[in-house]
Design a protein around this motif. Structure first.
Motif, PDB file in Angstrom:
ATOM      1  N   ALA A 182       0.844  -1.191   0.000  1.00  0.00           N
ATOM      2  CA  ALA A 182       0.000   0.000   0.000  1.00  0.00           C
ATOM      3  C   ALA A 182       0.880   1.242   0.000  1.00  0.00           C
ATOM      4  CB  ALA A 182      -0.924   0.016   1.219  1.00  0.00           C
ATOM      5  N   ILE A 183       0.359   2.327  -0.569  1.00  0.00           N
ATOM      6  CA  ILE A 183       1.064   3.604  -0.616  1.00  0.00           C
ATOM      7  C   ILE A 183       0.357   4.590   0.300  1.00  0.00           C
ATOM      8  CG2 ILE A 183       1.675   5.578  -2.056  1.00  0.00           C
ATOM      9  CD1 ILE A 183       1.751   3.601  -4.439  1.00  0.00           C
ATOM     10  N   LEU A 184       1.114   5.231   1.184  1.00  0.00           N
ATOM     11  CA  LEU A 184       0.609   6.365   1.963  1.00  0.00           C
ATOM     12  C   LEU A 184       1.144   7.627   1.304  1.00  0.00           C
ATOM     13  CD1 LEU A 184       1.243   5.121   5.615  1.00  0.00           C
ATOM     14  CD2 LEU A 184      -0.819   4.842   4.222  1.00  0.00           C
ATOM     15  N   CYS A 185       0.263   8.497   0.811  1.00  0.00           N
ATOM     16  CA  CYS A 185       0.743   9.685   0.119  1.00  0.00           C
ATOM     17  C   CYS A 185       1.495  10.599   1.086  1.00  0.00           C
ATOM     18  CB  CYS A 185      -0.413  10.424  -0.537  1.00  0.00           C
ATOM     19  SG  CYS A 185      -1.492  11.274   0.622  1.00  0.00           S
ATOM     20  N   THR A 186       2.283  11.503   0.536  1.00  0.00           N
ATOM     21  CA  THR A 186       3.108  12.394   1.338  1.00  0.00           C
ATOM     22  C   THR A 186       2.260  13.276   2.262  1.00  0.00           C
ATOM     23  OG1 THR A 186       4.820  14.091   1.244  1.00  0.00           O
ATOM     24  CG2 THR A 186       3.109  14.197  -0.429  1.00  0.00           C
ATOM     25  N   ASP A 187       2.849  13.681   3.369  1.00  0.00           N
ATOM     26  CA  ASP A 187       2.212  14.668   4.241  1.00  0.00           C
ATOM     27  C   ASP A 187       2.910  16.020   4.128  1.00  0.00           C
ATOM     28  OD1 ASP A 187       4.576  14.052   5.462  1.00  0.00           O
ATOM     29  OD2 ASP A 187       3.720  13.431   7.372  1.00  0.00           O
ATOM     30  N   ALA A 188       3.716  16.200   3.057  1.00  0.00           N
ATOM     31  CA  ALA A 188       4.468  17.441   2.884  1.00  0.00           C
ATOM     32  C   ALA A 188       3.560  18.644   2.690  1.00  0.00           C
ATOM     33  CB  ALA A 188       5.422  17.311   1.698  1.00  0.00           C
ATOM     34  N   LEU A 189       2.297  18.423   2.276  1.00  0.00           N
ATOM     35  CA  LEU A 189       1.372  19.525   2.044  1.00  0.00           C
ATOM     36  C   LEU A 189       0.281  19.592   3.114  1.00  0.00           C
ATOM     37  CD1 LEU A 189       1.021  19.225  -1.827  1.00  0.00           C
ATOM     38  CD2 LEU A 189       2.573  20.642  -0.508  1.00  0.00           C
ATOM     39  N   ASN A 190       0.491  18.895   4.204  1.00  0.00           N
ATOM     40  CA  ASN A 190      -0.447  18.918   5.336  1.00  0.00           C
ATOM     41  C   ASN A 190       0.144  19.839   6.398  1.00  0.00           C
ATOM     42  OD1 ASN A 190      -1.960  18.380   7.642  1.00  0.00           O
ATOM     43  ND2 ASN A 190      -2.196  16.201   7.172  1.00  0.00           N
ATOM     44  N   ASP A 191      -0.532  20.957   6.678  1.00  0.00           N
ATOM     45  CA  ASP A 191       0.035  21.938   7.600  1.00  0.00           C
ATOM     46  C   ASP A 191       0.054  21.457   9.048  1.00  0.00           C
ATOM     47  OD1 ASP A 191      -2.767  22.130   7.221  1.00  0.00           O
ATOM     48  OD2 ASP A 191      -2.815  23.999   8.326  1.00  0.00           O
ATOM     49  N   ARG A 192      -0.711  20.427   9.365  1.00  0.00           N
ATOM     50  CA  ARG A 192      -0.677  19.848  10.708  1.00  0.00           C
ATOM     51  C   ARG A 192      -0.615  18.323  10.590  1.00  0.00           C
ATOM     52  NH1 ARG A 192      -2.127  23.505  14.902  1.00  0.00           N
ATOM     53  NH2 ARG A 192      -1.371  25.536  14.175  1.00  0.00           N
ATOM     54  N   PRO A 193       0.532  17.802  10.127  1.00  0.00           N
ATOM     55  CA  PRO A 193       0.631  16.352   9.911  1.00  0.00           C
ATOM     56  C   PRO A 193       0.616  15.576  11.215  1.00  0.00           C
ATOM     57  CG  PRO A 193       2.790  17.357   9.708  1.00  0.00           C
ATOM     58  CD  PRO A 193       1.804  18.485   9.848  1.00  0.00           C
ATOM     59  N   ALA A 194       0.209  14.325  11.122  1.00  0.00           N
ATOM     60  CA  ALA A 194       0.245  13.446  12.286  1.00  0.00           C
ATOM     61  C   ALA A 194       1.692  13.080  12.601  1.00  0.00           C
ATOM     62  CB  ALA A 194      -0.563  12.183  12.006  1.00  0.00           C
ATOM     63  N   PRO A 195       2.020  12.848  13.871  1.00  0.00           N
ATOM     64  CA  PRO A 195       3.382  12.385  14.207  1.00  0.00           C
ATOM     65  C   PRO A 195       3.748  11.146  13.389  1.00  0.00           C
ATOM     66  CG  PRO A 195       2.146  12.920  16.192  1.00  0.00           C
ATOM     67  CD  PRO A 195       1.164  12.984  15.056  1.00  0.00           C
ATOM     68  N   ASP A 196       4.949  11.156  12.824  1.00  0.00           N
ATOM     69  CA  ASP A 196       5.364  10.089  11.914  1.00  0.00           C
ATOM     70  C   ASP A 196       6.829   9.733  12.163  1.00  0.00           C
ATOM     71  OD1 ASP A 196       5.445   8.262   9.856  1.00  0.00           O
ATOM     72  OD2 ASP A 196       5.381   9.740   8.244  1.00  0.00           O
ATOM     73  N   PRO A 197       7.136   9.173  13.318  1.00  0.00           N
ATOM     74  CA  PRO A 197       8.544   8.924  13.674  1.00  0.00           C
ATOM     75  C   PRO A 197       9.249   7.922  12.764  1.00  0.00           C
ATOM     76  CG  PRO A 197       7.061   7.838  15.225  1.00  0.00           C
ATOM     77  CD  PRO A 197       6.211   8.741  14.386  1.00  0.00           C
ATOM     78  N   HIS A 198       8.500   7.073  12.088  1.00  0.00           N
ATOM     79  CA  HIS A 198       9.120   6.054  11.229  1.00  0.00           C
ATOM     80  C   HIS A 198       9.085   6.430   9.745  1.00  0.00           C
ATOM     81  CE1 HIS A 198       9.346   3.601  14.785  1.00  0.00           C
ATOM     82  NE2 HIS A 198       8.037   3.630  14.938  1.00  0.00           N
ATOM     83  N   LEU A 200       6.536   6.986   7.583  1.00  0.00           N
ATOM     84  CA  LEU A 200       5.658   6.116   6.796  1.00  0.00           C
ATOM     85  C   LEU A 200       4.893   6.867   5.712  1.00  0.00           C
ATOM     86  CD1 LEU A 200       4.223   3.731   9.536  1.00  0.00           C
ATOM     87  CD2 LEU A 200       6.297   3.494   8.153  1.00  0.00           C
ATOM     88  N   ARG A 201       4.556   8.114   5.970  1.00  0.00           N
ATOM     89  CA  ARG A 201       3.835   8.853   4.939  1.00  0.00           C
ATOM     90  C   ARG A 201       4.815   9.217   3.825  1.00  0.00           C
ATOM     91  NH1 ARG A 201      -1.314   8.872   5.920  1.00  0.00           N
ATOM     92  NH2 ARG A 201      -1.458   9.444   3.724  1.00  0.00           N
ATOM     93  N   GLY A 202       4.352   9.053   2.592  1.00  0.00           N
ATOM     94  CA  GLY A 202       5.248   9.196   1.454  1.00  0.00           C
ATOM     95  C   GLY A 202       6.049   7.935   1.202  1.00  0.00           C
ATOM     96  N   SER A 203       5.479   6.790   1.584  1.00  0.00           N
ATOM     97  CA  SER A 203       6.221   5.535   1.426  1.00  0.00           C
ATOM     98  C   SER A 203       5.316   4.408   0.949  1.00  0.00           C
ATOM     99  CB  SER A 203       6.875   5.127   2.752  1.00  0.00           C
ATOM    100  OG  SER A 203       5.921   4.589   3.646  1.00  0.00           O
ATOM    101  N   ILE A 204       5.954   3.298   0.547  1.00  0.00           N
ATOM    102  CA  ILE A 204       5.251   2.051   0.246  1.00  0.00           C
ATOM    103  C   ILE A 204       5.374   1.157   1.468  1.00  0.00           C
ATOM    104  CG2 ILE A 204       5.194  -0.015  -1.206  1.00  0.00           C
ATOM    105  CD1 ILE A 204       6.456   1.623  -3.442  1.00  0.00           C
ATOM    106  N   LEU A 205       4.237   0.649   1.939  1.00  0.00           N
ATOM    107  CA  LEU A 205       4.231  -0.296   3.057  1.00  0.00           C
ATOM    108  C   LEU A 205       4.038  -1.713   2.533  1.00  0.00           C
ATOM    109  CD1 LEU A 205       2.018   1.445   5.782  1.00  0.00           C
ATOM    110  CD2 LEU A 205       4.478   1.615   5.409  1.00  0.00           C
ATOM    111  N   LYS A 206       4.760  -2.641   3.134  1.00  0.00           N
ATOM    112  CA  LYS A 206       4.576  -4.068   2.863  1.00  0.00           C
ATOM    113  C   LYS A 206       3.981  -4.675   4.127  1.00  0.00           C
ATOM    114  CE  LYS A 206       7.178  -8.291   1.765  1.00  0.00           C
ATOM    115  NZ  LYS A 206       8.538  -8.855   1.572  1.00  0.00           N
ATOM    116  N   ILE A 207       2.734  -5.135   4.029  1.00  0.00           N
ATOM    117  CA  ILE A 207       1.979  -5.580   5.194  1.00  0.00           C
ATOM    118  C   ILE A 207       1.793  -7.097   5.141  1.00  0.00           C
ATOM    119  CG2 ILE A 207      -0.138  -5.231   6.521  1.00  0.00           C
ATOM    120  CD1 ILE A 207      -0.499  -2.603   4.864  1.00  0.00           C
ATOM    121  N   ALA A 208       2.062  -7.764   6.244  1.00  0.00           N
ATOM    122  CA  ALA A 208       1.948  -9.222   6.307  1.00  0.00           C
ATOM    123  C   ALA A 208       0.517  -9.669   6.017  1.00  0.00           C
ATOM    124  CB  ALA A 208       2.385  -9.720   7.684  1.00  0.00           C
TER     125      ALA A 208
END
Length: 540
Positions: A182-198, A200-208
């Motif tokens: 799955a793709i999570l689109c970037t949060d670069a244009l979100n003025d109040r992005p959610a905390p994203d320490p890893h 993940l936004r703007g990335s491809i996730l591989k989910i079991a």
């Protein structure tokens, strides 16, 4: 002799049976070709330009669920096509009058009932439909075979999100080992992005397969909508131009690679993987799908791509196909060909059981990418039709008119150069104009200059930030994170504002580009300016 006749009779019957089965499997209407041709011809959208023997049929869906900004299509159980609305409804398509074209949309589920928003990606695994929404990936299942979901559960939601209009989940596709990508689109244009320490936004996730674990497969994506595996098990995705992306892109997805967008979010990434192919037959690539090896739509195993088209240009959109050849080093060579043009504002696509190409037409959207105020959009079915005469793509390029050198001087005199770079290398207040003449028609260029607030490119919306000290900052947001916002203001002044100092922030629909830029110019001078813009080459 009788035995020979019997054998020949059996052979003839067998051949006829094989032919009949073949016709059914390939969607052929050999029993009444004339009637089928009449039905198809009656529903062709003649405004669509096709570059092959394809009939661009706009399905006459006039009952059941209203089509309201369709975002996705996928082939479901029993060869039935399913589609999703931006407004939440997911439905199957059926032919109720027996003419061979789907005319009825049957409700399968509505993600709004689970308080979910924007189903922008759907994919089946057996009888289970996986749906990517803003908040989670959810599974809906029809357990009794009536094509209505009677069971659902959350498959995966361990990712950062907000209800900002740019937080989307794209590209759901299953890998060879059963993992869901799955793709999570970037949060670069979100003025109040959610905390994203890893990151993940703007990335491809591989989910079991059980949804209980995941890894970040690749990063540095912008608004990458489509993703697909080929027969060799290699993964590809599209991404669109803007921010650090200079091109409309097709990318070869490789584990651990960084694809260049929003580098400030990934300070440890030192190397950017360049696009596999800079796409030239459309703008804002969205859905992608590999043509099955046994299907003759274009060429077997080609990659088919749908394009949304430039923001605000409601008449633009297209389809292309890409031939991919794997080389000895494990990489790919790619070549793109046009399939259709002037099929406006597309989203996703899928191959039907008949071998036809189904395409979801999103249509117009509202301010800040909200659903349109009333039902809008369609499902197209690109049907292979020998009687349709293809257009010549070489004749679609118009000659540049006007005095280009005089137009360049006007571009400087009117201070356009202050806010717009022209070679893909600038980060200024306005969009880069490299290749703008291929992006917009001459009339669209003129409209954008005369009425700049009508068509604002995503990422160049005007932001108004009110600070706690009483001052106000206007401009466009370059990037953002939980601690600060980077913004370019008039005069191309870039500044960084701490989130803790912000009282309020909001996007507004007014353009940063002033009106009246053509005041005082003669018609000839305007033509020269437009000719100069049309002459600008794409970024190298």
């Amino acid at each position: 002799m009788r035995n020979i006749i019997k054998v020949m009779s059996v052979i003839i019957v067998f051949i006829a049976w094989v032919f009949a089965i073949s016709c059914v499997n390939n969607g052929s209407h050999s029993k009444d070709d004339v009637k089928w041709k009449e039905t198809v011809s009656k529903n062709i959208d003649t405004t669509v330009k096709v570059y092959g023997h394809y009939a661009a049929v706009k399905l006459p869906i006039d009952s059941g669920v209203s089509l309201w900004n369709p975002t996705a299509v996928t082939l479901g159980p029993k060869g039935v096509m399913y589609a999703a609305n931006y407004t939440g409804e997911i439905y199957s398509l059926h032919d109720t009058d027996g003419d061979g074209l789907e005319d009825y949309a049957k409700l399968f589920c509505n993600v709004k009932q689970d308080s979910l928003r924007y189903p922008t990606s759907i994919v089946f695994k057996g009888n289970q439909l996986y749906v990517g929404t803003t908040q989670e990936i959810r599974v809906y299942e029809d357990t009794n075979g009536d094509e209505v979901a009677d069971k659902s559960y959350t498959f995966f939601k361990d990712f950062p999100h907000t209800l900002h209009y740019f937080d989307w989940t794209f590209g759901l596709t299953f890998g060879p080992d059963g993992d869901l990508f799955a793709i999570l689109c970037t949060d670069a244009l979100n003025d109040r992005p959610a905390p994203d320490p890893h990151g993940l936004r703007g990335s491809i996730l591989k989910i079991a397969p059980d949804g209980k674990s995941y890894e970040r497969f690749a990063a540095g994506l912008r608004f990458a909508y489509g993703m697909a595996f080929n027969k060799q098990g290699d993964l590809f995705f599209t991404d669109n131009r803007g921010n650090e992306n200079k091109y409309e892109e097709l990318n070869f997805a490789q584990k651990g690679h960084f694809y260049g967008n929003n580098p400030s979010k990934y300070p440890n990434e030192k190397k950017t993987t360049e696009p596999l192919l800079k796409l030239k037959y459309g703008f804002a690539p969205v859905g992608i799908r590999f043509n099955p090896s046994d299907n003759a739509f274009g060429k077997a195993q080609d990659l088919l791509i749908s394009f949304f088209g430039p923001d605000g240009q409601w008449g633009d959109g297209s389809i292309s196909r890409v031939q991919l050849t794997k080389d000895a080093k494990g990489g790919y060579q790619a070549q793109e060909f046009p399939v259709a043009d002037k099929i406006a504002k597309l989203a996703d696509l899928a191959i039907g059981k008949q071998g036809d190409l189904y395409v979801a037409q999103f249509g117009n959207d509202g301010p800040m990418h909200l659903p349109w105020k009333t039902p809008m959009g369609a499902i197209y079915r690109m049907i292979q039709a020998d009687w349709v005469k293809p257009a010549d793509p070489k004749k679609s390029t118009a000659l540049v008119e006007g005095n280009i050198h005089n137009g360049q001087a006007i571009f400087s005199q009117r201070m356009c150069v202050t806010c717009h770079s022209i070679d893909g290398n600038g980060t200024l207040l306005g969009p880069d104009l490299a290749g703008i003449g291929k992006l917009l028609s001459k009339s669209a260029l003129l409209e954008s200059i005369k009425n700049p607030g009508k068509n604002i490119k995503t990422g160049f919306d005007q932001m108004v930030i009110e600070l706690k000290n009483g001052t106000t900052v206007n401009g466009r947001m370059v990037t953002t994170n939980k601690d600060e916002i980077s913004i370019i203001s008039f005069g191309n002044k870039e500044s960084t504002i701490k989130q803790k100092d912000i009282k309020s922030s909001k996007m507004i629909t007014a353009s940063l580009m002033p009106s009246g830029l053509l005041d005082g110019l003669t018609d000839g001078e305007v033509n020269d300016l437009l000719g100069y813009l049309e002459s600008l080459e794409a970024a190298k």
